[in-house]
Scaffold this motif. Structure first.
Motif, short mmCIF file in Angstrom:
data_model
loop_
_atom_site.label_atom_id
_atom_site.label_comp_id
_atom_site.label_asym_id
_atom_site.label_seq_id
_atom_site.Cartn_x
_atom_site.Cartn_y
_atom_site.Cartn_z
N ARG A 148 42.32 43.36 49.43
CA ARG A 148 41.77 41.96 48.86
C ARG A 148 42.71 40.91 48.42
NH1 ARG A 148 35.89 40.27 49.66
NH2 ARG A 148 34.89 42.37 49.90
N TYR A 149 42.87 39.88 48.72
CA TYR A 149 44.18 39.60 48.37
C TYR A 149 43.54 38.65 47.06
CZ TYR A 149 46.77 41.12 51.92
OH TYR A 149 47.65 42.89 52.76
N PHE A 150 44.19 38.59 46.10
CA PHE A 150 44.46 37.36 45.07
C PHE A 150 45.41 36.86 45.06
CE2 PHE A 150 41.29 41.28 44.98
CZ PHE A 150 39.97 41.05 44.72
N THR A 151 45.57 35.64 44.39
CA THR A 151 46.77 35.23 44.50
C THR A 151 46.36 33.98 43.13
OG1 THR A 151 47.07 34.92 47.06
CG2 THR A 151 48.40 32.97 46.07
N ILE A 152 47.41 33.70 42.63
CA ILE A 152 47.39 32.04 41.69
C ILE A 152 48.79 32.40 41.67
CG2 ILE A 152 46.17 34.48 39.84
CD1 ILE A 152 48.43 34.72 38.13
N VAL A 201 50.79 37.32 43.65
CA VAL A 201 49.72 38.22 44.43
C VAL A 201 49.10 39.26 44.66
CG1 VAL A 201 49.18 38.61 47.43
CG2 VAL A 201 50.09 36.43 46.94
N LEU A 202 48.03 39.73 44.31
CA LEU A 202 47.47 41.28 43.59
C LEU A 202 46.23 41.44 45.10
CD1 LEU A 202 46.79 42.99 42.28
CD2 LEU A 202 44.89 42.28 41.74
N ASP A 203 47.22 42.34 45.64
CA ASP A 203 46.73 44.04 46.75
C ASP A 203 45.96 44.34 46.51
OD1 ASP A 203 46.65 45.21 48.74
OD2 ASP A 203 48.28 44.81 50.12
N VAL A 204 44.37 44.59 47.06
CA VAL A 204 43.64 45.18 46.26
C VAL A 204 42.68 46.52 47.67
CG1 VAL A 204 42.14 46.50 45.46
CG2 VAL A 204 43.48 45.08 44.21
N MET A 205 42.75 47.29 47.61
CA MET A 205 42.58 47.82 49.05
C MET A 205 40.76 48.42 48.16
SD MET A 205 44.35 50.21 50.53
CE MET A 205 45.41 51.53 49.14
N ASP A 206 40.03 47.88 49.43
CA ASP A 206 38.67 47.95 49.21
C ASP A 206 37.31 48.75 49.98
OD1 ASP A 206 35.89 47.58 48.30
OD2 ASP A 206 36.15 45.42 48.24
N ASP A 207 37.16 50.05 49.24
CA ASP A 207 37.05 50.94 50.52
C ASP A 207 35.84 50.65 50.96
OD1 ASP A 207 34.97 52.71 48.16
OD2 ASP A 207 36.55 51.47 47.27
N THR A 208 34.81 49.26 50.74
CA THR A 208 33.68 48.81 51.22
C THR A 208 33.44 48.56 51.75
OG1 THR A 208 33.15 47.02 49.03
CG2 THR A 208 32.73 49.14 48.64
N LEU A 209 35.05 47.84 52.23
CA LEU A 209 35.30 46.58 53.40
C LEU A 209 35.46 47.68 54.38
CD1 LEU A 209 37.12 44.26 51.84
CD2 LEU A 209 35.09 44.42 52.90
N SER A 210 35.61 49.05 54.17
CA SER A 210 36.31 50.13 55.75
C SER A 210 34.94 51.02 56.04
CB SER A 210 37.57 51.13 55.56
OG SER A 210 37.76 51.81 56.24
N SER A 211 34.70 50.89 56.63
CA SER A 211 33.55 52.18 57.73
C SER A 211 34.03 53.77 57.74
CB SER A 211 32.97 51.75 59.37
OG SER A 211 34.39 52.11 59.96
N THR A 212 35.25 54.50 57.36
CA THR A 212 35.89 55.09 57.69
C THR A 212 36.62 55.16 56.17
OG1 THR A 212 37.93 54.28 58.50
CG2 THR A 212 36.07 55.61 59.75
N PRO A 213 37.33 56.39 55.39
CA PRO A 213 37.80 57.11 54.58
C PRO A 213 38.65 56.49 54.95
CG PRO A 213 36.66 58.45 54.61
CD PRO A 213 36.24 58.04 56.32
N ILE A 214 39.35 55.47 53.43
CA ILE A 214 41.16 54.59 53.54
C ILE A 214 42.34 55.84 53.33
CG2 ILE A 214 42.19 52.78 52.67
CD1 ILE A 214 39.59 51.32 51.67
N VAL A 215 42.62 56.21 54.85
CA VAL A 215 44.26 57.31 54.54
C VAL A 215 44.66 56.87 52.44
CG1 VAL A 215 45.93 58.35 55.32
CG2 VAL A 215 43.65 58.01 57.18
N ASN A 216 44.98 57.89 51.70
CA ASN A 216 46.28 57.82 51.12
C ASN A 216 47.62 56.78 51.27
OD1 ASN A 216 48.03 58.22 48.90
ND2 ASN A 216 45.86 59.48 48.01
N PRO A 217 48.14 56.25 50.65
CA PRO A 217 49.15 55.83 51.43
C PRO A 217 50.56 56.44 51.39
CG PRO A 217 47.85 53.81 50.47
CD PRO A 217 47.51 55.40 49.78
N ASP A 218 50.11 57.70 49.95
CA ASP A 218 51.28 58.39 50.08
C ASP A 218 51.18 59.74 51.30
OD1 ASP A 218 52.55 57.00 48.40
OD2 ASP A 218 51.99 58.40 46.91
N ASP A 219 50.04 59.74 51.95
CA ASP A 219 49.61 61.36 52.72
C ASP A 219 49.16 60.46 54.10
OD1 ASP A 219 49.15 63.86 53.85
OD2 ASP A 219 47.16 64.31 52.19
N PRO A 220 49.94 59.58 54.36
CA PRO A 220 49.92 59.03 56.13
C PRO A 220 49.06 60.01 57.10
CG PRO A 220 52.27 59.19 55.35
CD PRO A 220 52.01 59.52 54.27
#
Length: 276
Positions: free
Chosen positions: A109-113, A44-63
């Protein structure tokens, strides 16, 4: 000279922080259903898509947003946007792999094979095919201690494999996405193919036994000049052991064999009785 070098390094850090691109986080789950080593493997490949968020996506290393790390922006680095990964997988995955429908949750977005294997020999054969699809790696690059192994003592079986060969089995997809649809022009010199994905989660299931390493945020992890960082799969190898029950068909075979033996004895006894 040292000041100039330090300035260059600061510029590099600033560019990467401001661009805010974030890894595609890969999870690998393998289920061995029986002592023959048959089962399924799922990526499963998990990719954050900023076009799906109305606000900036906070950097996971700097919550807490106290270190000035930029928001996550992935969409501008992929031709056709993040969802284009689905099309690429559907067009390029090998025949024995099933590409499931893209799943969207929030701004993820999750991409599964996934693929199934009849036994461990089949698992190895398909594993080798995936590694050989890499443009830079070969199955022969790995020694016996790195390749997957399946050993059984009776119905107690042990599975082991290295992190390196797991990553190699994903390289065909990561390299393909990088070469075909990733737009690295604005990050040229700062981001390479190895920077766009990470083995984030790993899990093996054998009966009731489970081995897993799951991504998590460690507030005490050192990250550059700050603290706190996402922690991903750290082990270099993975091992799990399970004792499988005797399967239904095996029990049936034992019973059938016992009946046949008893029946033979009865027949022999009756036959001899008549002869007397």
């Amino acid at each position: 000279m040292k000041k100039k070098l330090f300035a260059i390094l600061l510029s590099l850090v600033a560019v990467v922080a401001l661009t805010g691109c974030w890894y595609g986080e890969v999870g690998v789950t393998t289920v061995f259903e029986n002592a023959q080593g048959g089962g399924t493997r799922t990526y499963v490949l998990d990719v954050m898509d900023d076009t799906l968020s109305s606000t900036p996506i906070v950097n996971p290393d700097d919550p807490d947003q106290t270190e000035g790390k930029g928001a996550v922006i992935n969409s501008t680095h992929i031709e056709g946007g993040v969802a284009a990964i689905q099309t690429w997988l559907e067009e390029n995955a090998p025949d024995f792999v099933t590409v499931e429908a893209m799943r969207t949750e929030g701004y993820h977005r999750y991409f599964t094979i996934t693929y199934s294997f009849e036994d461990f020999e089949d698992f190895l054969a398909k594993y080798e095919q995936l590694v050989e699809l890499s443009p830079t790696m070969n199955w022969a690059d790995f020694d016996a201690t790195e390749k997957p192994q399946w050993t059984c003592d009776g119905r107690t079986c042990t599975f082991t494999e290295s992190k390196a060969v797991v990553q190699a089995s994903m390289d065909w997809a990561i390299a393909g996405i990088w070469n075909d649809i990733y737009l690295e022009a604005d990050l040229a010199g700062y981001v390479t193919k190895d920077d766009i994905s990470v083995l984030a989660n790993y899990k093996v299931v054998m009966g009731e036994e489970v081995y897993q390493e799951l991504q998590h945020f460690d507030p005490d992890a050192v990250d550059g000049t700050g603290t706190g960082a996402m922690v991903y799969v750290e082990s270099d190898s993975f091992t799990l052991t399970n004792t499988y029950p005797v399967s239904g068909w095996a029990i049936g075979g034992i019973i059938a064999g016992a009946v046949a033996v008893i029946g033979g004895c009865v027949y022999f006894f009756v036959f001899r009785k008549k002869k007397v």
